[in-house]
Design a protein around this motif. Sequence first.
Motif, PDB file in Angstrom:
ATOM      1  N   ARG A  44     -12.905   3.002   7.762  1.00 49.32           N
ATOM      2  CA  ARG A  44     -11.653   3.387   7.117  1.00 49.32           C
ATOM      3  C   ARG A  44     -10.739   4.174   7.909  1.00 49.32           C
ATOM      4  N   PHE A  45      -9.668   4.261   7.851  1.00 53.11           N
ATOM      5  CA  PHE A  45      -8.376   4.984   8.675  1.00 53.11           C
ATOM      6  C   PHE A  45      -7.584   5.775   7.667  1.00 53.11           C
ATOM      7  N   PRO A  46      -7.720   7.068   7.676  1.00 52.49           N
ATOM      8  CA  PRO A  46      -6.714   7.854   6.903  1.00 52.49           C
ATOM      9  C   PRO A  46      -5.054   7.656   6.976  1.00 52.49           C
TER      10      PRO A  46
ATOM     11  N   ARG B 156     -10.476  12.255  -3.971  1.00 52.88           N
ATOM     12  CA  ARG B 156     -11.227  12.221  -2.634  1.00 52.88           C
ATOM     13  C   ARG B 156     -10.162  11.147  -1.845  1.00 52.88           C
ATOM     14  N   PRO B 157     -10.267  11.395  -0.636  1.00 56.84           N
ATOM     15  CA  PRO B 157      -9.206  10.349   0.176  1.00 56.84           C
ATOM     16  C   PRO B 157      -9.683   8.736  -0.109  1.00 56.84           C
ATOM     17  N   THR B 158     -10.924   8.509  -0.288  1.00 55.09           N
ATOM     18  CA  THR B 158     -11.504   7.257  -0.422  1.00 55.09           C
ATOM     19  C   THR B 158     -10.887   6.652  -1.841  1.00 55.09           C
ATOM     20  N   ASP B 159     -10.524   7.565  -2.568  1.00 57.53           N
ATOM     21  CA  ASP B 159      -9.847   6.886  -3.945  1.00 57.53           C
ATOM     22  C   ASP B 159      -8.367   6.457  -3.730  1.00 57.53           C
ATOM     23  N   ALA B 160      -7.877   6.715  -2.788  1.00 60.99           N
ATOM     24  CA  ALA B 160      -6.432   6.119  -2.576  1.00 60.99           C
ATOM     25  C   ALA B 160      -6.544   4.677  -2.063  1.00 60.99           C
ATOM     26  N   PRO B 161      -5.482   3.919  -2.583  1.00 57.47           N
ATOM     27  CA  PRO B 161      -5.413   2.507  -2.312  1.00 57.47           C
ATOM     28  C   PRO B 161      -5.201   2.448  -0.503  1.00 57.47           C
ATOM     29  N   ALA B 162      -5.810   1.482  -0.076  1.00 58.83           N
ATOM     30  CA  ALA B 162      -6.038   1.222   1.297  1.00 58.83           C
ATOM     31  C   ALA B 162      -5.613  -0.318   1.747  1.00 58.83           C
ATOM     32  N   MET B 163      -5.019  -0.564   2.807  1.00 58.63           N
ATOM     33  CA  MET B 163      -4.468  -1.755   3.373  1.00 58.63           C
ATOM     34  C   MET B 163      -5.848  -2.449   3.898  1.00 58.63           C
ATOM     35  N   GLU B 164      -6.145  -3.716   3.685  1.00 62.99           N
ATOM     36  CA  GLU B 164      -7.263  -4.432   4.216  1.00 62.99           C
ATOM     37  C   GLU B 164      -6.996  -4.933   5.472  1.00 62.99           C
ATOM     38  N   ARG B 165      -7.491  -4.459   6.657  1.00 64.55           N
ATOM     39  CA  ARG B 165      -6.961  -5.302   7.824  1.00 64.55           C
ATOM     40  C   ARG B 165      -7.676  -6.369   8.432  1.00 64.55           C
TER      41      ARG B 165
ATOM     42  N   ARG C  81       2.553  -1.804  13.458  1.00 69.71           N
ATOM     43  CA  ARG C  81       2.762  -2.476  12.009  1.00 69.71           C
ATOM     44  C   ARG C  81       1.835  -1.787  11.176  1.00 69.71           C
ATOM     45  N   THR C  82       0.634  -1.609  11.346  1.00 71.33           N
ATOM     46  CA  THR C  82      -0.226  -0.946  10.462  1.00 71.33           C
ATOM     47  C   THR C  82      -0.424   0.432  10.587  1.00 71.33           C
ATOM     48  N   HIS C  83      -0.074   1.097  11.339  1.00 67.33           N
ATOM     49  CA  HIS C  83      -0.386   2.704  11.287  1.00 67.33           C
ATOM     50  C   HIS C  83       0.595   3.182  10.138  1.00 67.33           C
ATOM     51  N   GLY C  84      -0.177   4.143   9.748  1.00 68.43           N
ATOM     52  CA  GLY C  84       0.684   4.900   8.571  1.00 68.43           C
ATOM     53  C   GLY C  84      -0.114   5.241   7.386  1.00 68.43           C
ATOM     54  N   VAL C  85      -0.288   3.694   6.982  1.00 67.73           N
ATOM     55  CA  VAL C  85      -1.096   3.897   5.309  1.00 67.73           C
ATOM     56  C   VAL C  85      -2.587   4.024   5.779  1.00 67.73           C
ATOM     57  N   PRO C  86      -3.349   4.529   4.633  1.00 66.22           N
ATOM     58  CA  PRO C  86      -4.728   4.205   4.666  1.00 66.22           C
ATOM     59  C   PRO C  86      -5.050   2.805   4.875  1.00 66.22           C
ATOM     60  N   ALA C  87      -6.222   2.583   5.761  1.00 63.27           N
ATOM     61  CA  ALA C  87      -6.614   1.198   6.022  1.00 63.27           C
ATOM     62  C   ALA C  87      -8.070   0.935   6.031  1.00 63.27           C
TER      63      ALA C  87
ATOM     64  N   THR D 186       0.906  -1.327   0.099  1.00 63.66           N
ATOM     65  CA  THR D 186       0.056   0.242  -0.140  1.00 63.66           C
ATOM     66  C   THR D 186       0.987   1.384  -0.089  1.00 63.66           C
ATOM     67  N   ALA D 187       1.945   1.104   0.743  1.00 64.93           N
ATOM     68  CA  ALA D 187       2.922   2.565   0.866  1.00 64.93           C
ATOM     69  C   ALA D 187       3.518   2.492  -0.350  1.00 64.93           C
ATOM     70  N   GLU D 188       3.705   1.541  -1.098  1.00 72.69           N
ATOM     71  CA  GLU D 188       4.439   1.816  -2.684  1.00 72.69           C
ATOM     72  C   GLU D 188       3.510   2.364  -3.624  1.00 72.69           C
TER      73      GLU D 188
END
Length: 206
Positions: free
Chosen positions: A135-137, A152-161, A118-124, A28-30
């Motif tokens: 959804r976390f920003p 829109r923020p929701t257009d960004a890729p997100a890590m599915e937790r 480990r999961t904090h940082g990227v959208p999730a 996701t970060a990449e």
Amino acid sequence: MNELCLPPELSGEIAAIYQSMASAYDQTAEKISLSCTGCSDNCCDSYFLHHTYSEWAYLWEGLKDLPKEQLDRVIQRAQDYISQSRLVLARSERPQLMCPLNEGGLCSLYSHRLMICRTHGVPATLTSPDGRHHRFPGCFRCQEIVNKTYARPTDAPAMERTALFQRLVRLEMRLLGELQARVPRVRLTIAEMIVNGPPRVTINQN
């Protein structure tokens, strides 16, 4: 009170879950070109509560491998963290204090850091057991990138937790077994997990 230790197979499984988290995070970060390099912030001062005995036990697997002098320093910093955070919480504010495992800006127990770290940082995204979708920003740098790059923020890729969390829940159930309904719920900072020592539970020998 008996120390609750992870059997080798569960210790290996939690390490595998953490590796899956790291891979999902990196992918996701990449995609959104997020990097921690040169960031003026440090996520290790975020105030997080942790909720599983399995992660608590895994953390202590790593702590026990530290040299005594280093472990003593970590415990002292954890005690200071608890004292300072209580003062902040008494003012109805959220603490922003450096994690006691942080040394020189880096985690001194990196391979044993917990799920939220480990999961904090990227959208999730996460679907809770009641079916609600969350959804976390991501961190502040992530949000800056997303706001500049996407309409829109929701257009960004997100890590599915969700699947990763479910794996950890199943591991927790296997660890506790019939004790699950009898032990208190975990709601601790890393500092409290350190100062409290390894998790302990009452086991009826009858």
